[in-house]
Design a protein around this motif. Sequence first.
Motif, PDB file in Angstrom:
ATOM      1  N   LYS A  12     -67.972 -78.562  17.089  1.00 29.33           N
ATOM      2  CA  LYS A  12     -68.234 -79.783  16.324  1.00 29.33           C
ATOM      3  C   LYS A  12     -69.049 -79.480  15.069  1.00 29.33           C
ATOM      4  N   LYS A  41     -70.035 -78.244  21.295  1.00 31.56           N
ATOM      5  CA  LYS A  41     -71.047 -78.578  20.283  1.00 31.56           C
ATOM      6  C   LYS A  41     -70.977 -77.619  19.101  1.00 31.56           C
ATOM      7  N   TYR A  56     -67.819 -86.801  22.423  1.00 29.42           N
ATOM      8  CA  TYR A  56     -69.175 -86.727  22.940  1.00 29.42           C
ATOM      9  C   TYR A  56     -69.147 -86.519  24.453  1.00 29.42           C
TER      10      TYR A  56
END
Length: 723
Positions: A238, A235, A276
């Motif tokens: 990202k 995360k 994801y």
Amino acid sequence: MSERPRDPGREGGSNHKGKSGSSGKGSGSGKPPVGGRPKGVSSPKPVRSPKPAGTSPARTAKSAARLGKPAKPARTSARTSGGGTRPPVPAQVAKLRLARARPRLRLIAFGLTLIMLAFTARLLQVQAVDASAFADKAAVNRYITVPLAAERGTISSRDGAALATTVDAYDVTADPYLFTPKQTGVPDAPERAAALLAPVLHEDEQELTEKLSKKDTRYVLLARQQSPRTWTRIKKLKKEVAEKAAEAGRPAGSAGAEESAAGRAGEAADVLAGVYREKHPKRVYPNRELASSVLGFVNSEGKGGAGIEALLDKKLAGKDGKITYAQSGGRQVPTAGVREHPARAGADVQLTLDRDIQWAAQQAISEQVEESDADSGYVVVQDTRTGELLSMASAPDFDPNDISRADPKALGNAAAQDVYEPGSTSKVMSMAAVLEENKATPLTEVTVPNRLKRADRAFADDVDHETWHLTLNGVLAKSSNIGTILATEQLGKDQKEANRVLYRYMSKFGIGRPTGLGLPGATSGILEKPGKWSASQQYTIPFGQGLSLNAVQAASIYSTIANGGVRNVPSLVRGTTGADGDFTPAPEPGERRVVSEKTAKTLARMLESVVSDMEGTGTTAKIPGYRVAGKTGTANRVDPDSGRYDGYTSSFAGFAPADKPRVTVYCAVQNPKKGSYFGSDVCGPVYKKVMKFALKSLQIPPTGATADPLPVSAEKDRKKKDR
């Protein structure tokens, strides 16, 4: 002031106020009026609109101003008698007429028609002319269905301690469509993303690139069951990539911009937008190697790969669900609606294993296998009254948390899978048949020569000796092969009948039959029909060569004797707890009487002599304060690779307290290559350690009863009778 002379051609005149001045023909001043026309130019007479009564001159001026015309001066008239000033005439204001409504309605209708035509044209473009192009655009925002993994049930020991449980973890997935040049603006998005993800996921970069480059799919699995910490790192990665892409995408001329927006966006594209997660709980074994051979493991597909995990996979796994949602750019669209079929959690399973006894057994057998430089070993501990297995320990073992590092040969449950010739520990079945058939008693004299010729060979005991004069109890205590052959020959009128009788009893003890555990790979042992026994086999089977069994079956034989001659099918599962929280006990294991209670008690006394008598072979298993029953075993071992006899199988089996049995312990070590290979030396100490720990752990006190030993030597028995 003198009065202005009248125009001789008119009866009366009029005065006009305002900037335009007066328009009379005879002004008398010689100057044209202010704002008037040049003299001699006639002015057309204006058409006056009717003016509403009472309209003021000021209002008339304002109306004229709105119409863009110059305000007309108000005319006043005054009549006088005798040539006086004429009275003023009231000003008349023009009426404002509204336009007709029909033209306006026509204009509105025309406008609406144009709008509808535009919509119709656009609709035709979307649905017919450019349908494929718009379908591609819509593909970026579409519904996808992903599985919802059910939480796997917990496996616990008999006291409720978790042996296998489940923790939060995530599958890292991706949508390859979002890595295409059309969506990212760069031709190498899969390569860039793989380079960023490979160090975090510990996956091969090339394999990740291939997955992200797949066509005709919207779903690929990059890595299974990653920890929350790993997903947090992804995360963060990202976010950093997205921020760089946003910075590079600013219009030219913004603060710090030195290149075109398109150029910078190409260099810093958001290549992780299509990555994801999906929740996929991970199986964890908190005690690592403890009971690993029993528990088994869960493979990469989330299914049980061995042991209890495989046996009860359907109950433990539950039922997966699924969720369908709209996603855009790899993110769920919260306002687009969700269709969800919830997952149903698996049932919790409680085993019969005692965690502490399992640990003690595993430690003892691991140490002995290492000390003897043996191939493998196993310890089985059983509750003699119920048949419940308190321990199934194997060495070597493995850590089910990381099976990639495990020896493939260690992944099974050797105590239930390995078959081998038991040797002298199976002599107790021969003695049970002889006693139950009333062919002898523990005090029956048996003359045992140094060699015994039968069939095509001469049989011997483990040591050379002069002729022994033993009791039947002594034959078992000294573990004489020759004495056992002589005793079992009495079971029938001839050898064939004796073979059939012995086969019947061995079959009742569970040899050649399933253990009842149902574990994957569990064996039934090998016991051929009597008609297939070879000439030598009919003499070797009575002392434990020529038949095969596993460790669970061997332990069950002694538990049957300890339980008064009734065999309880071994059990490993106490029950399950469903999603509703209700505990469902496992079905009661079957039971079968094998020998009478009298025979069982007699055998218990005979087995006690093996340990307590100085002439017995099992003295290494003595436990101070307790009466112990046991039997040693040393068998020629069949090499599973070559199929020939090579090495030995050392074993020890027994129960305690001998006069009121509660616990059975069985130990076997395969192919000890260092030190002694006799069962008393290799497995006797293991039996003692495990039995002593089990008695203490289960808080089983000594009975305090005095033993009544049976004689081993027939000569001693005769002397005792003479006295």
